[in-house]
Write a protein that holds these residues in place. Sequence first.
Motif, short mmCIF file in Angstrom:
data_model
loop_
_atom_site.label_atom_id
_atom_site.label_comp_id
_atom_site.label_asym_id
_atom_site.label_seq_id
_atom_site.Cartn_x
_atom_site.Cartn_y
_atom_site.Cartn_z
N HIS A 142 0.83 -1.21 0.00
CA HIS A 142 0.00 0.00 0.00
C HIS A 142 0.86 1.25 0.00
O HIS A 142 0.50 2.28 -0.55
CB HIS A 142 -0.90 0.02 1.25
CG HIS A 142 -1.87 -1.10 1.31
ND1 HIS A 142 -2.77 -1.36 0.30
CD2 HIS A 142 -2.09 -2.05 2.25
CE1 HIS A 142 -3.52 -2.40 0.63
NE2 HIS A 142 -3.11 -2.86 1.80
N SER A 143 2.02 1.18 0.62
CA SER A 143 2.85 2.37 0.82
C SER A 143 3.70 2.73 -0.38
O SER A 143 4.40 3.73 -0.34
CB SER A 143 3.76 2.16 2.03
OG SER A 143 4.55 1.01 1.84
N ILE A 144 3.65 1.91 -1.44
CA ILE A 144 4.44 2.27 -2.61
C ILE A 144 3.88 3.55 -3.21
O ILE A 144 2.68 3.76 -3.22
CB ILE A 144 4.44 1.13 -3.67
CG1 ILE A 144 5.50 1.39 -4.74
CG2 ILE A 144 3.10 1.00 -4.32
CD1 ILE A 144 6.89 1.21 -4.28
N HIS A 145 4.75 4.42 -3.72
CA HIS A 145 4.30 5.66 -4.34
C HIS A 145 3.59 5.33 -5.63
O HIS A 145 4.15 4.68 -6.51
CB HIS A 145 5.49 6.57 -4.64
CG HIS A 145 6.15 7.09 -3.41
ND1 HIS A 145 6.65 8.35 -3.31
CD2 HIS A 145 6.38 6.52 -2.19
CE1 HIS A 145 7.18 8.54 -2.12
NE2 HIS A 145 7.02 7.43 -1.42
N LYS B 234 3.50 10.51 5.43
CA LYS B 234 3.91 9.85 4.20
C LYS B 234 3.54 8.38 4.30
O LYS B 234 3.37 7.84 5.39
CB LYS B 234 5.42 10.00 3.95
CG LYS B 234 6.32 9.49 5.05
CD LYS B 234 7.78 9.64 4.67
CE LYS B 234 8.22 11.07 4.63
NZ LYS B 234 9.63 11.24 4.26
N LYS B 235 3.40 7.74 3.15
CA LYS B 235 3.06 6.32 3.12
C LYS B 235 4.24 5.51 3.67
O LYS B 235 5.40 5.79 3.35
CB LYS B 235 2.77 5.88 1.69
CG LYS B 235 1.63 6.64 1.02
CD LYS B 235 0.29 6.11 1.45
CE LYS B 235 -0.82 6.76 0.63
NZ LYS B 235 -2.14 6.22 0.96
N ASP C 11 -3.95 3.24 5.23
CA ASP C 11 -3.01 3.88 4.30
C ASP C 11 -1.62 3.26 4.30
O ASP C 11 -0.81 3.58 3.43
CB ASP C 11 -2.86 5.37 4.63
CG ASP C 11 -4.16 6.13 4.43
OD1 ASP C 11 -4.74 6.01 3.34
OD2 ASP C 11 -4.59 6.83 5.37
N HIS C 12 -1.33 2.40 5.26
CA HIS C 12 0.03 1.89 5.40
C HIS C 12 0.03 0.36 5.46
O HIS C 12 -1.01 -0.28 5.64
CB HIS C 12 0.69 2.44 6.67
CG HIS C 12 0.57 3.92 6.82
ND1 HIS C 12 1.34 4.80 6.11
CD2 HIS C 12 -0.27 4.69 7.59
CE1 HIS C 12 1.02 6.04 6.43
NE2 HIS C 12 0.05 6.00 7.32
N ASP C 13 1.22 -0.22 5.31
CA ASP C 13 1.41 -1.66 5.52
C ASP C 13 1.97 -1.86 6.92
O ASP C 13 2.90 -1.15 7.33
CB ASP C 13 2.40 -2.21 4.49
CG ASP C 13 1.89 -2.05 3.07
OD1 ASP C 13 1.11 -2.89 2.63
OD2 ASP C 13 2.29 -1.06 2.42
#
Length: 299
Positions: free
Chosen positions: A32-35, A177-178, A204-206
């Motif tokens: 999920h956090s990849i841009h 930020k992610k 929003d995050h892993d």
Amino acid sequence: MKLDYEYLSRIRRAVALYTNRKTSNILDGDFHSIHRGRSMEFDDLKEYSFGDDVHDIDWKSSSRMGDILVRRYMTDRRHNVMFVCDCGRKMRGDTPGGDAKKELALMTFGTIAYITGRNGADYALAYPNGNKAMVSLFRSGPEHMEKLIYDLEKNMDQDQEISVNEVIKEVMSTVHKKMIIFLITDMEGLKNLDGNMLRGITTDHDLMIINIEDAMLTGDIVYDTDVSLYEKLFFSHNKKLHEEEVRIHGEILNAASFLCKQNKVGLTSISTESQIIDATIDLLERYRHGYYGYITTTL
């Protein structure tokens, strides 16, 4: 400031054993956090693997090198990895594998940070520090890792006025930020997991949780770190007490596993230093394929 270079040496030796295995690409895949989106800032080329976008194949370079190569861009490659480490007097104990919990937690953080840094990620560290949460900046490189280990080592087994849950709340409110988040905790930390908090993170995050296992309070030679005395044999060898302890541990692990499955959180346990890399690779592989809440325990 004097740094303990023994940690870096031990980590490098451990990672070197896995050079030709999966440690070279543990952060590849979907997070999920990849841009999202495409950056025009070209980074490098890598060998094509299943799941890569065929539009990124560099045909000229592939023809020249004899392998199918894909272009990698800065936004595709750089992850932000946040390590949240539990601290406190409880870290003065041992694991079932005989390792000191403090040392194992430090080596777990250092090893995963070192590998993620080699994978092109920036990483930061957060932990309880007295009555406040200490949250570092995102950077990479051995010097950054050594400084973070040095700072964490000084606080790892000290009494803390705030919990690791409060540290996580501070991270969520201050870091915009992610992220891929690794929570390094123990049985007490698993017991205090909050479903609402996990749900808020994984929106929003892993999130992946690594449980540093606790040694049993019943056994041959048991030392109570709370009272600084060896436990009396009458208690430490009591069969019913041992069975009750196993039951309680099982309930905590099952409850934590259920919460993690509900909220799409990866979960594993580590009892010895030799398990760190294998357990981490397995955790990430299972997480990518949607297998949440699984625990490996030596109980």
